[in-house]
Design an enzyme around this catalytic site. Structure first.
Site, PDB file in Angstrom:
ATOM      1  CB  CYS A  71      -0.926   0.000   1.203  1.00 58.03           C
ATOM      2  SG  CYS A  71      -1.868  -1.520   1.329  1.00 58.03           S
ATOM      3  CG  HIS A 104      -3.065   3.121   2.554  1.00 59.06           C
ATOM      4  ND1 HIS A 104      -3.659   2.814   1.355  1.00 59.06           N
ATOM      5  CD2 HIS A 104      -3.105   1.966   3.304  1.00 59.06           C
ATOM      6  CE1 HIS A 104      -4.021   1.549   1.360  1.00 59.06           C
ATOM      7  NE2 HIS A 104      -3.709   1.022   2.527  1.00 59.06           N
ATOM      8  CG  ASN A 132      -6.741  -0.897   1.594  1.00 60.79           C
ATOM      9  OD1 ASN A 132      -6.037  -0.544   0.635  1.00 60.79           O
ATOM     10  ND2 ASN A 132      -6.228  -1.391   2.697  1.00 60.79           N
TER      11      ASN A 132
END
Ligand code: UT7
Length: 335
Positions: free
Chosen positions: A116, A262, A292
């Site tokens: 990520c 993020h 996500n």
């Protein structure tokens, strides 16, 4: 005082989300969960999921949009960097497949996998190539993720989190501007967030030794996540990375126009805002729409904020990520 250095100019941006939208309600049909639990614990309402389109396809759509936005031709690209933890092949790289799709033949092309945190690492790598002034003047940075490929839809604690999507930036060198980065990793947490690749089963193998990481067995190649450990790491490192990048940039967190974190869990972002002493207005959050999307989550959120007029040219921006590895990174630049 803000430090001026050679940084990046964002010439064009583009993003792509697959058509299929999966709601929290949809998940109640496959696992024991509720819209209320998912909303309260994560902030997620919907996520986009592919209908079989591979990672390279998602990335190519975003890349084409970014090239059009920048008003440049594929032949103008010197380097393609793709950030992904969900490639379609061990080889070729996703970057080579995207290069083929968009017709940028001849450019350098490579993938990086920092989960990520990928887009922050990719941005910093692009800037270092541009800084060298050694034949790389235009970089195409693409984040493309098809997390649905390794999401375990039997694991209610993780499957509700993830979505698919991509985003791309066209980057050039900019002199006398704001730029600072703070990147790091802690491999001791590698087993907290992992999806396995093929195991060694070559015909000459004699030993039975298991070299697996110390983590519970997950189903086949599906993603295993220790949510609590990742949560702890994330709340600690988000603010830490921003503060350190700010110190290098010579500015205070409150001087940033916007922080794009993020998008993993809205509660992680709220904690980071509190630790940094900034209001949630400064935090760019679109997790409700997309869930996500790993390395694509930061640039997708940034592009939505630009499109909605929340971020404008000249703004001081911080991208801050954390994720598998475990990795963390913050990059500060002037848009
Ligand atoms: O980019 C990758 C980075 N990943 C992350 O940042 C993830 C970080 N971690 C998290 O965001 C959170 O830990 C989760 C969202 C994954 C889980 O939230 P939590 O508040 O830590 O929940 P929990 O694991 O402590 O579970 C609380 C309860 C448990 O039930 P009991 O044992 O209290 O009866 C779980 O079984 O919630 C249960 N639960 C669910 N209930 C309904 C777990 N998942 C679900 C679900 N629906 N989907």
């Amino acid at each position: 005082m803000a430090v001026k250095t050679t940084g990046i100019e964002i010439m064009g941006i583009g993003r792509y989300l697959p058509e299929t939208v999966v709601t929290n309600e949809d998940f109640t049909k496959i696992v024991d969960t509720s819209d209320e639990w998912i909303t309260q614990r994560t902030g997620i309402k919907t996520r986009h999921i592919t209908n079989g389109e591979p990672t390279y396809y998602l990335g190519a759509q975003a890349a084409k949009a970014a090239l059009e936005d920048a008003g440049i031709k594929p032949a103008d690209i010197d380097l393609i960097i793709v950030t992904t933890c969900t490639p379609d092949y061990y080889t070729p790289s996703t970057a080579c497949l995207i290069q083929r799709e968009i017709g940028a033949i001849g450019s350098m092309a490579m993938d990086i996998n920092c989960a990520c945190t990928g887009f922050d690492y990719g941005l910093d790598m692009a800037r270092r190539y541009l800084l060298a002034e050694d034949g790389v003047d235009t970089v195409l940075l693409v984040a493309s993720e098809e997390l649905s490929k390794f999401t375990d839809y039997q694991d209610r604690a993780s499957c509700i989190l993830f979505g698919d999507g991509s985003a791309a930036f066209v980057l050039k060198r900019k002199k006398e501007t704001l730029y600072a980065s703070f990147l790091g990793a802690d491999g001791t947490g590698a087993g907290f967030l992992a999806a396995r690749a093929l195991k060694s089963e070559n015909v000459f193998r004699k030993n039975e030794k298991d070299f697996d990481m110390d983590m519970p067995a997950s189903r086949e190649h599906y993603l295993y996540q220790d949510g609590k450990e990742v949560y702890k790491f994330a709340t600690k490192t988000l603010a830490f990375a921003v503060v350190n990048a700010c110190e290098k940039a010579g500015i205070k967190p409150e001087e940033l126009s916007a922080i794009v974190p993020h998008q993993a869990n809205v509660r992680i972002i709220e904690t980071a805002a509190k630790n940094l002493g900034v209001s949630m207005d400064k935090m760019v959050v679109y997790i409700d729409r997309y869930g996500n999307t790993s390395s694509a989550s930061i640039p997708i959120a940034f592009i939505d904020a630009v499109k909605e007029g929340r971020i404008n040219k000249g703004d001081k921006i911080c991208f801050v990520g954390f994720g598998g590895g475990l990795t963390y990174a913050a990059v500060i630049f002037e848009y």
